[in-house]
Enzyme design. Structure first.
Site, PDB file in Angstrom:
ATOM      1  N   SER A   1       0.788  -1.222   0.000  1.00  0.00           N
ATOM      2  CA  SER A   1       0.000   0.000   0.000  1.00  0.00           C
ATOM      3  C   SER A   1       0.824   1.278   0.000  1.00  0.00           C
ATOM      4  O   SER A   1       0.347   2.325  -0.403  1.00  0.00           O
ATOM      5  CB  SER A   1      -0.925  -0.001   1.208  1.00  0.00           C
ATOM      6  OG  SER A   1      -0.170  -0.148   2.388  1.00  0.00           O
TER       7      SER A   1
ATOM      8  N   HIS B   1      -5.479  -3.746  -1.399  1.00  0.00           N
ATOM      9  CA  HIS B   1      -5.397  -2.621  -2.356  1.00  0.00           C
ATOM     10  C   HIS B   1      -5.529  -3.090  -3.803  1.00  0.00           C
ATOM     11  O   HIS B   1      -5.579  -2.264  -4.706  1.00  0.00           O
ATOM     12  CB  HIS B   1      -4.080  -1.855  -2.176  1.00  0.00           C
ATOM     13  CG  HIS B   1      -4.097  -0.981  -0.967  1.00  0.00           C
ATOM     14  ND1 HIS B   1      -4.487   0.342  -0.997  1.00  0.00           N
ATOM     15  CD2 HIS B   1      -3.806  -1.261   0.326  1.00  0.00           C
ATOM     16  CE1 HIS B   1      -4.422   0.848   0.221  1.00  0.00           C
ATOM     17  NE2 HIS B   1      -4.007  -0.109   1.049  1.00  0.00           N
TER      18      HIS B   1
ATOM     19  N   LYS C   1     -12.080  -0.398   0.326  1.00  0.00           N
ATOM     20  CA  LYS C   1     -11.211   0.371  -0.575  1.00  0.00           C
ATOM     21  C   LYS C   1     -11.910   0.460  -1.945  1.00  0.00           C
ATOM     22  O   LYS C   1     -12.835   1.236  -2.085  1.00  0.00           O
ATOM     23  CB  LYS C   1      -9.812  -0.242  -0.610  1.00  0.00           C
ATOM     24  CG  LYS C   1      -9.186  -0.262   0.810  1.00  0.00           C
ATOM     25  CD  LYS C   1      -7.725  -0.565   0.799  1.00  0.00           C
ATOM     26  CE  LYS C   1      -7.204  -0.917   2.201  1.00  0.00           C
ATOM     27  NZ  LYS C   1      -7.260   0.160   3.189  1.00  0.00           N
TER      28      LYS C   1
END
Ligand code: PLP
Length: 403
Positions: free
Chosen positions: A191, A225, A254
């Site tokens: 990330s 992610h 996310k």
């Protein structure tokens, strides 16, 4: 009074954080969202400040503001109430939870999925449940905090940390291990840097060493992610590398724009986790409205609109990466919407993130200990809700900083 001495100690530690310049400090308060208008994407309103372009949101597809996702949340709240009211095995399992689990299993082409309250607790639960005192855990040095803490909670025979993406070092550790079983765990997308683990090579390594361990080798990937945001159809790092994890962990907070986490795997693994994972058994699930909203987000992501959103996300990401290169900034090559601008100095990182904010751009400055010393950076996160004009606006602020 014992508390007084504890307080003195805590306050001294807080003062040390402040002095070292590494405290997170006062949190930014978002007081509203200004919808997209003309050539510009949405802006956020901050407490007592101007409106800002958010370049630090994980909502990579912009789905947190999608009208279908919001409507689904509202409808489910009216149907089921605001909260789940109980843990899953008591009476907290609602229809949206079950439908979401089956949609996610389908999305990732797995037998089954277990929802949890966050990806963080998914990872903690997997490690606490599947690791035994005969297991060795092998983990990339830049893995997320949930893996680091999950490894502390689990009680393996060995914990081996290999240098970032160094598969030769991982192989050396695998061949030296005396454990009965091995568990290789890695972030899919890292990330802070936007780079990703070579899951094809990791999965070959797991296969090659499987026979060496009487209880086999498991490959566990936290692609929080990656899922929804990465790969031609948003299936994440697995799709980019053409490989599969034994257990895949994802987040709904996310690219899917909502909240919550999940584990995707074979039916028996998921059934075992439902019976044994304390983070699932003894803690409330996400609310029915979150589950319904996430279900709608998954439907959007896997339909034509998702394909269009991903294509746009790739375009704005390219535009931003190209612009950074033209301005002479250092970055880490990649295609993920996390775009790091390497500053390599704490004071300059702070100065740049403050300059961006003064000019209406929210981006995250990361310094030691969040990133290693010498790798201080500003992390920009692109979203499908950004427009070309938004990207150009950020680039022009960066150009002014450089001038
Ligand atoms: C690799 C990774 N895992 C887990 C998380 C946490 O996700 P969640 O908010 O769903 O707990 C993050 C978020 O930053 C992450 O980067």
């Amino acid at each position: 009074m014992p508390l007084a001495r504890v307080l003195a100690d805590l306050e001294a530690q807080l003062a040390a954080l402040d002095k070292a310049g590494v405290a997170k400090g006062r949190e930014t308060v978002v007081t509203g969202v200004v919808p997209a208008g003309g050539a510009l994407g949405p802006r956020v309103l901050l407490d007592g400040e101007r409106t800002c372009l958010r370049m630090n949101s994980n909502s990579y597809l912009g789905l947190s503001l999608h009208h279908r996702v919001i409507d689904a949340a509202e409808r489910a709240t009216r149907r089921f109430g605001a909260g789940p009211g109980a843990v899953r095995f008591i009476s907290g399992t609602t229809e949206p939870h079950v439908r979401l689990e089956s949609a996610l299993a389908d999305f990732h082409a797995r037998d089954a999925v277990q929802l949890t309250s966050s990806a963080y607790t998914s990872v903690m639960g997997v490690l606490a449940t599947l690791v035994t005192p005969e297991t060795a855990i092998f983990s990339d040095e830049l893995n997320h905090s949930c893996i680091v803490n999950g490894m502390k909670l689990a009680r393996p025979l060995e914990r081996k940390i290999y240098p970032h993406l160094d598969l030769a070092a991982l192989e050396r550790d695998l061949s030296a291990s005396t454990a009965q079983g091995a568990l290789i765990i890695t972030d899919g997308v890292f990330s802070m840097r936007g780079d990703h683990a070579p899951l094809d090579k990791l999965s070959l390594l797991a296969e090659r060493y499987d026979a060496r361990f009487p209880r086999g080798v498991l490959l566990v990937v936290d692609d929080s992610h990656g899922v929804g945001a990465f790969g031609a159809s948003g299936r994440g790092t697995e799709e980019v590398c053409g490989a599969r994890a034994d257990l895949l962990i994802g987040t709904l907070g996310k690219a899917f724009g909502v909240n919550g986490g999940y584990v995707a795997s074979s039916a028996s693994v998921i059934r075992y986790l439902r019976e044994k994972n304390p983070f699932y058994i003894y803690s409330n699930p996400i609310s029915p409205s979150e589950a319904a909203a996430a279900l709608e987000a998954v439907e959007i992501a896997r339909g034509d609109e998702g394909v269009r959103l991903l294509a746009h996300l790739r375009q704005v990401t390219h535009r931003f990466r190209d612009g950074l290169a033209r301005l002479g900034f250092e970055t880490i090559p990649g295609q993920h919407p996390v775009v790091p601008l390497l500053v390599r100095d704490t004071a300059r990182t702070r100065a740049l993130s403050a300059f961006l904010r003064e000019h209406g751009v929210l981006a995250t400055g990361l310094a030691y200990p969040v990133v290693p010393r010498g790798s201080e950076l500003i992390r920009f996160q692109l979203s499908a809700s950004h427009t070309a004009a938004d990207v150009d606006e950020v680039l022009s602020v960066l150009a002014r900083f450089k001038a």
